[in-house]
Design a protein around this motif. Structure first.
Motif, PDB file in Angstrom:
ATOM      1  N   LEU A  66      60.151  42.691  28.407  1.00  0.00           N
ATOM      2  CA  LEU A  66      59.868  42.352  29.803  1.00  0.00           C
ATOM      3  C   LEU A  66      59.236  43.506  30.564  1.00  0.00           C
ATOM      4  N   SER A  67      59.174  44.684  29.943  1.00  0.00           N
ATOM      5  CA  SER A  67      58.569  45.836  30.613  1.00  0.00           C
ATOM      6  C   SER A  67      57.045  45.754  30.602  1.00  0.00           C
ATOM      7  N   VAL A  68      56.493  44.902  29.743  1.00  0.00           N
ATOM      8  CA  VAL A  68      55.043  44.762  29.625  1.00  0.00           C
ATOM      9  C   VAL A  68      54.571  43.606  30.504  1.00  0.00           C
ATOM     10  N   GLY A 226      48.114  54.042  31.628  1.00  0.00           N
ATOM     11  CA  GLY A 226      49.223  53.118  31.522  1.00  0.00           C
ATOM     12  C   GLY A 226      48.820  51.656  31.535  1.00  0.00           C
ATOM     13  N   GLU A 227      47.526  51.373  31.375  1.00  0.00           N
ATOM     14  CA  GLU A 227      47.032  50.005  31.404  1.00  0.00           C
ATOM     15  C   GLU A 227      47.030  49.418  29.993  1.00  0.00           C
TER      16      GLU A 227
END
Length: 258
Positions: A66-68, A226-227
């Motif tokens: 779920l962090s992505v 961070g993309e």
């Protein structure tokens, strides 16, 4: 767990694969200097939906992570030093001298197809043109090893040997994968490895083989700010080709040919 596809499943995968091939054929005809990558994405989504399918990548994220943030587009459009996962944008414009790697997935009838091609825009340096040619050849050599009785890393070793013998680097932290009712299934299919190692290939395995090859010395693709997009470590160009295949006794069956 690695699954063996039935002939019914293979037939369904052929449909999804043919849709992906149609999209990439269209992109090859339409991509040109001055276009935005978002224009390419919009065309691709329309083509997929016109075939009664849905984009495999749109809203995708790894299961349980779920962090992505879900991927926001139909295509991955990666230009020059971008290895994979370039997110289409109205701000990113295709330019003369670019190489544009387009990765596309389609889902229909419960099964995915997945394929990628790199397009040359206008005049590029001879070494960049060679990179694109060699990367496509790496895919062909990997597929040639995808026959029942071989080992998984026979595919990997064939890709690596051809890339390195031509003076290019293999991106090691991005790999191919099994594919079927899920976009990403076991096993991982690295683009480097030793012959005669890895799981034994069995008829009916479905694999997405996808060499990502770079100029310079990059061994990894690294996140850009961070993309989603991942770029070469040294900023040199990278190329990407991919087919979805079924392992057979004598010769792999390619699901995503034009």
């Amino acid at each position: 767990m690695i699954t063996i596809k039935s002939q019914r499943e293979v037939e369904l995968m052929k449909v999804s694969g043919s849709i992906v091939a149609a999209v990439l054929d269209m992109i090859g005809e339409e991509v040109r200097e001055g276009m935005t990558t978002l224009e390419l994405d919009t065309m691709a989504e329309a083509c997929i939906r016109d075939h009664g399918a849905v984009p495999s990548f749109l809203h995708y994220r790894p299961k349980g992570d779920l962090s992505v943030k879900p991927y926001p587009a139909t295509l991955c459009v990666s230009i020059n030093e971008e290895v994979v996962h370039g997110v289409p944008s109205k701000k990113r414009i295709v330019k003369e001298g670019d190489i544009v790697s387009v990765d596309c997935g389609a889902y229909k009838g419960g099964y995915h197809g997945d394929s990628a091609r790199t397009y040359i825009i206008g005049d590029v340096p001879s070494e960049v043109r060679k990179l694109v040619t060699v990367t496509k050849e790496c895919l062909e050599r990997g597929i040639a090893q995808a026959v029942a009785g071989n080992r998984l890393h026979d595919i990997s070793a064939a890709v690596e040997e051809h890339a390195r013998s031509n003076g290019f680097s293999v991106i090691e932290n991005m790999v191919g994968h099994g594919i079927g009712s899920e976009l990403h299934e076991e096993p991982a299919v690295p683009n480097y490895g030793r012959k005669n190692t890895g799981v034994k290939l069995r008829e009916g395995m479905a694999l997405a083989i996808e060499p990502m090859i770079a100029m310079g010395r990059s061994r990894n693709a690294v996140s850009k700010n961070g993309e989603w997009v991942a770029v070469t470590e040294d900023g040199n160009p990278s190329a990407h080709f991919e087919h979805t295949i079924i392992v057979r006794k004598d010769r792999a069956e390619i699901m995503t040919l034009s």
